[in-house]
Design an enzyme around this catalytic site. Sequence first.
Site, PDB file in Angstrom:
ATOM      1  N   LYS A 181      -2.423   0.153   9.245  1.00  0.00           N
ATOM      2  CA  LYS A 181      -2.758  -0.843   8.203  1.00  0.00           C
ATOM      3  C   LYS A 181      -1.581  -1.649   7.962  1.00  0.00           C
ATOM      4  CE  LYS A 181      -6.714   1.054   5.854  1.00  0.00           C
ATOM      5  NZ  LYS A 181      -7.442   1.577   4.553  1.00  0.00           N
ATOM      6  N   HIS A 187     -13.470  -4.885   9.660  1.00  0.00           N
ATOM      7  CA  HIS A 187     -13.052  -4.604   8.547  1.00  0.00           C
ATOM      8  C   HIS A 187     -12.770  -5.351   7.351  1.00  0.00           C
ATOM      9  CE1 HIS A 187     -11.350  -1.307  10.995  1.00  0.00           C
ATOM     10  NE2 HIS A 187     -10.859  -2.051  11.634  1.00  0.00           N
ATOM     11  N   HIS A 219     -17.688   2.260   1.466  1.00  0.00           N
ATOM     12  CA  HIS A 219     -16.520   1.581   0.601  1.00  0.00           C
ATOM     13  C   HIS A 219     -17.107   0.963  -0.629  1.00  0.00           C
ATOM     14  CE1 HIS A 219     -13.193  -1.888   1.311  1.00  0.00           C
ATOM     15  NE2 HIS A 219     -13.661  -1.607  -0.055  1.00  0.00           N
ATOM     16  N   LYS A 235       0.613  -1.164   0.126  1.00  0.00           N
ATOM     17  CA  LYS A 235       0.085  -0.037   0.170  1.00  0.00           C
ATOM     18  C   LYS A 235       0.852   1.226  -0.002  1.00  0.00           C
ATOM     19  CE  LYS A 235      -3.906  -2.124   2.473  1.00  0.00           C
ATOM     20  NZ  LYS A 235      -3.239  -3.270   2.869  1.00  0.00           N
ATOM     21  N   GLY A 266      -8.097  -7.613   3.803  1.00  0.00           N
ATOM     22  CA  GLY A 266      -8.834  -8.361   4.333  1.00  0.00           C
ATOM     23  C   GLY A 266      -9.112  -8.157   5.850  1.00  0.00           C
ATOM     24  N   GLY A 267      -8.678  -6.978   6.567  1.00  0.00           N
ATOM     25  CA  GLY A 267      -8.919  -6.945   7.907  1.00  0.00           C
ATOM     26  C   GLY A 267      -7.714  -7.230   8.680  1.00  0.00           C
ATOM     27  N   GLU A 312     -10.164  -0.149  -4.970  1.00  0.00           N
ATOM     28  CA  GLU A 312     -11.047   0.267  -3.697  1.00  0.00           C
ATOM     29  C   GLU A 312     -10.957   1.623  -3.410  1.00  0.00           C
ATOM     30  OE1 GLU A 312     -10.882  -2.647  -0.693  1.00  0.00           O
ATOM     31  OE2 GLU A 312     -10.746  -4.270  -2.179  1.00  0.00           O
ATOM     32  N   ARG A 352      -6.062  -9.234  -8.365  1.00  0.00           N
ATOM     33  CA  ARG A 352      -6.502 -10.634  -8.442  1.00  0.00           C
ATOM     34  C   ARG A 352      -8.154 -10.495  -8.550  1.00  0.00           C
ATOM     35  NH1 ARG A 352      -9.219 -10.806  -3.348  1.00  0.00           N
ATOM     36  NH2 ARG A 352      -8.155  -9.691  -1.681  1.00  0.00           N
TER      37      ARG A 352
END
Length: 663
Positions: free
Chosen positions: A156, A233, A206, A116, A162-163, A273, A290
């Site tokens: 993060k 999340h 989101h 990220k 995926g949390g 996202e 993906r």
Amino acid sequence: MIRKILIANRGEITCRIIRTCRDMGIATVAVYSDIDATALHVESADEAVALGGNTASESYLNIEKIITAAQMTGADAIHPGYGFLAENSAFAQAVMDAGLIWIGPPVSAIEAMGKKREAKLMLKGVPLVPGYEGDDQSDDALIKAAENIGYPIMVKASAGGGGKGMRRVDVPANLPEELATARREAKQAFGDDTLILEKLVENPRHIEVQIFGDGHGKVIALGERECSIQRRHQKIIEEAPSPFLDPALRKQICEVAVSIGEQLGYSNAGTVEFLVDSEKNFYFMEMNTRLQVEHPVTESVYGVDLVRWQILAADPDSQIDLFGTYWRYETGEIPPNRHAIEVRVYAEDPDNGFLPSTGTILDWSASGQRVDSGIRTGDEITIHYDPMIAKIIAWGDTRTEAIRKLDYALANTRLLGVRNNIQFLRRVLTHADFIAGETTTQFIDAHPELHPPTGTIPAVALVSAAISHQRADSHSANGLTQWRNNPNRPIKHTFSHGDRQYEILLTPGKSNRMTVVIDGNSHDLILPLEKDGFLTDGQLTLILDGHRQHVFVAHNADVWWVHTQQGVYQLLWQTPLPIPGKEAVAEGSLRAPMPGQIISVRVEKGQQVEAGAILMTLEAMKMEHRIQAPYHGVVGKIHYAVGDSVQSDSVLLEVEKTDSTEA
């Protein structure tokens, strides 16, 4: 030409890919861990190769074993599914180095978007949430950065989603603890504990955009999905199109998503996202290189098969003009008269902090326009993998129609034997604010009424459990016929649910009639079918006080599960004797909420602790679960150490309550 594909994954995504491959005339190879040897994805594939071990690191994350399996079976290509190695650039490169076709995006794109931090630094013309993506990963640097950003913030994991490795921090005092937790989760899930910080966008939506590159320089956007209904999340409900976006904002977001794909020279499937605030400002979060869990929503709206597209885009011998053959919409344009919603079915307990559940599936039968599942009746849900076990999708000409169809499908879906979120999903879908499209990432926290207090068990569930137990108890005597030898003698059953007990008295009457008394209240019961109401071993038809109903019952030892139109109820039959193995434990004992492994013990015997203090940390299903002091007290016995495995309900340690002033 691709003639055989190895799928480097498990569960429902592998079963879904197998279906598409079968339709395309492509053979499939599954891989499996020891615990998955009899799993549905193994039996569905044309061939299967054992990887050994039970943990992900021993099996589905072992690159060398997977490449060897592809070579020994003569596979032409590898599809990674999602999760595990799907966004691992080293795996993608290893596949190609082995002379195999990689069904996924370019290695360069995976590497660029895999972190990220690096992704946000490289992309041009993309709106970003204020944050920190620096190289200095020391606590001091992150604490200082948080002060500059301003609380609340989000911590993060840079390498994944995926949390995992994601923590909200509202005050500075909590940051060091949350940094440590996020690092551990990120290292365990992604092998990389690099963190980033972001300013928390309060109460956002989101929104994600499905993009696809054809491998010849063309990138398109297949509209958006709204994924705002989340817990921990992680998404649990996704829909397309978003009820919040207007055409102008949809076009703008899709254009930014496409520009990201073009900057990367992207091919194959990917998802960009965004967070969108109440003023319709949007910010880039991350890109998943993906296929996504929620891809069926897009497929249902546009009438496409994204797995088929993935295979065609990766096949060097494909002669199909992908978009010219299949695509007829402009970027971001939504087909008229189509809305789709997907729910994720998890083995978890929504009324106990959404903690994952384990156990044997006693009865699984899913209803819906589309069901993606990798489980069957008799399968075991273990602690080793993610607790998502199925997806159910519905669509209609309007959003209201899609909601109604999906709720009806869930009402007629049976999952008995493990605690699950099906009834919770129904409560969300039928909530007035959800129906009105008022969905944000804080939806679940903002609506505590989604967790109603345990109410009275309906009479039909209690009667069904009692009749089923009696039938099982007297099966050798041809069901309930033995009762009629003593028509005036009631038969008593006692069940418990939570802290409450229910006494049920069954008195046989003429033919298939009975009188039922539940806690003093009398009911008239008719069993209209032969074999005393049972159509099959688990399906029961009865008429209770004139109301004809169909129910399904399954049990494991003394635990009875009853599926009715009102919901699913777990009842414990109270035997006359104490249940073996249930020893009395000391007052103040703290139990394990689920099976797992102890990864930290924060206290010592005799230590004074305050209410809420973290005493132990348990790791299960890729997440950490904190054991906290319920009150001020002194630590007594500690029954487990770091590295020990524990079963659900095991006593972990004891805390003797003291007055807060003494502590």
